[in-house]
Scaffold this motif. Sequence first.
Motif, PDB file in Angstrom:
ATOM      1  N   SER A   1       0.847  -1.182   0.000  1.00 19.58           N
ATOM      2  CA  SER A   1       0.000   0.000   0.000  1.00 19.58           C
ATOM      3  C   SER A   1       0.885   1.235   0.000  1.00 19.58           C
ATOM      4  O   SER A   1       2.106   1.137  -0.140  1.00 19.58           O
ATOM      5  N   ASP A   2       0.243   2.409   0.172  1.00 21.92           N
ATOM      6  CA  ASP A   2       1.031   3.635   0.228  1.00 21.92           C
ATOM      7  C   ASP A   2       1.977   3.603   1.430  1.00 21.92           C
ATOM      8  O   ASP A   2       1.719   2.911   2.413  1.00 21.92           O
TER       9      ASP A   2
ATOM     10  N   MET B   1      -5.309   6.679   1.623  1.00 23.14           N
ATOM     11  CA  MET B   1      -6.670   6.310   1.260  1.00 23.14           C
ATOM     12  C   MET B   1      -7.316   7.406   0.429  1.00 23.14           C
ATOM     13  O   MET B   1      -6.861   8.552   0.404  1.00 23.14           O
TER      14      MET B   1
ATOM     15  N   HIS C   1      -7.932  -0.386 -11.091  1.00 21.74           N
ATOM     16  CA  HIS C   1      -7.106   0.565 -10.344  1.00 21.74           C
ATOM     17  C   HIS C   1      -5.756  -0.099 -10.077  1.00 21.74           C
ATOM     18  O   HIS C   1      -5.687  -1.050  -9.301  1.00 21.74           O
TER      19      HIS C   1
ATOM     20  N   ARG D   1      -3.190   0.740  -8.393  1.00 24.57           N
ATOM     21  CA  ARG D   1      -2.498   0.936  -7.124  1.00 24.57           C
ATOM     22  C   ARG D   1      -3.385   0.741  -5.900  1.00 24.57           C
ATOM     23  O   ARG D   1      -2.979   1.080  -4.790  1.00 24.57           O
ATOM     24  N   ALA D   2      -4.590   0.180  -6.074  1.00 31.21           N
ATOM     25  CA  ALA D   2      -5.465   0.086  -4.904  1.00 31.21           C
ATOM     26  C   ALA D   2      -6.526  -0.992  -5.046  1.00 31.21           C
ATOM     27  O   ALA D   2      -7.013  -1.275  -6.136  1.00 31.21           O
TER      28      ALA D   2
ATOM     29  N   GLU E   1     -10.413  -1.695  -4.011  1.00 30.69           N
ATOM     30  CA  GLU E   1     -11.582  -0.845  -3.767  1.00 30.69           C
ATOM     31  C   GLU E   1     -12.657  -1.642  -3.038  1.00 30.69           C
ATOM     32  O   GLU E   1     -12.876  -2.822  -3.332  1.00 30.69           O
TER      33      GLU E   1
ATOM     34  N   ARG F   1      -7.089  -5.322  -5.952  1.00 28.44           N
ATOM     35  CA  ARG F   1      -6.228  -4.384  -6.673  1.00 28.44           C
ATOM     36  C   ARG F   1      -5.803  -4.932  -8.034  1.00 28.44           C
ATOM     37  O   ARG F   1      -5.402  -6.087  -8.160  1.00 28.44           O
TER      38      ARG F   1
ATOM     39  N   PHE G   1     -10.733   3.472  -1.324  1.00 31.62           N
ATOM     40  CA  PHE G   1      -9.497   2.876  -1.837  1.00 31.62           C
ATOM     41  C   PHE G   1      -8.400   2.925  -0.780  1.00 31.62           C
ATOM     42  O   PHE G   1      -8.330   3.883  -0.002  1.00 31.62           O
ATOM     43  N   ASN G   2      -7.527   1.920  -0.794  1.00 30.68           N
ATOM     44  CA  ASN G   2      -6.409   1.924   0.150  1.00 30.68           C
ATOM     45  C   ASN G   2      -5.165   2.574  -0.462  1.00 30.68           C
ATOM     46  O   ASN G   2      -4.045   2.126  -0.250  1.00 30.68           O
ATOM     47  N   SER G   3      -5.386   3.649  -1.200  1.00 35.87           N
ATOM     48  CA  SER G   3      -4.303   4.470  -1.739  1.00 35.87           C
ATOM     49  C   SER G   3      -4.852   5.867  -1.949  1.00 35.87           C
ATOM     50  O   SER G   3      -6.023   6.029  -2.321  1.00 35.87           O
TER      51      SER G   3
ATOM     52  N   PRO H   1      -5.187   5.930  -6.402  1.00 36.10           N
ATOM     53  CA  PRO H   1      -5.365   4.568  -6.905  1.00 36.10           C
ATOM     54  C   PRO H   1      -5.158   4.428  -8.407  1.00 36.10           C
ATOM     55  O   PRO H   1      -4.813   3.348  -8.894  1.00 36.10           O
TER      56      PRO H   1
END
Length: 222
Positions: free
Chosen positions: A22-23, A96, A114, A116-117, A119, A154, A174-176, A179
Amino acid sequence: MSPIWTILFATISLLCATTMASDPDPVQDFCIPDPRYGSLKTAHLTILPCKNSSEATTDDFVFSGVKRAGNFSADTGLAAIPVNPTNFPGLNTLGMSFIRADLKVGGINPPHFHPRATEIAYVVEGSVYSGFVDSTSRVFARTVEQGEVMVYPRGLVHFQMNVGDKPATIFGSFNSQNPGSQKIPAAIFGSGIKEELLEKAFGLSPKQIGAMRRRFDPKKVK
């Protein structure tokens, strides 16, 4: 391999997997980008200096832009309002972001992914045919009703369609903070891929390819 090297290798692998999952983790409570050093809409937010924390206010952490639907696309019947650090600076460095999506009756959110993430989408109201396709081309799809949640892993292609008799509203998280979104039709026909390749890949004629390219011309698609 000796036990100590096995342990070292496993530890490094775990650290790498965690880092790439993740980020990056924040190194302070929050980081409101300082607009004096660049535009929030064009700069890479994570490299903008933070405002002094004493200058932050409660308003930096409240966003009111999703109270109502955005502008609907005439082609898809979709209205989407992304919520990320470019319009909600309080999210910066927190890993996020968020989106409100509204679908007219019969409206669609075309296949996209996405990079990078992951959802997770909550159906606020309506009935939405929703799903994703895994790397073996297996589809996981069903009608998701009001109050239900679906997750899209992802990087996997996913889609939504309002199959009810009234407008539908979806909130996605989203966990970025960034995303990314790659819409499949536009990526294929609106990106300038060589026509001969598209003809062979999809069995379409030059005339059909031309029609698809005109439809997904990035100058026209919003």
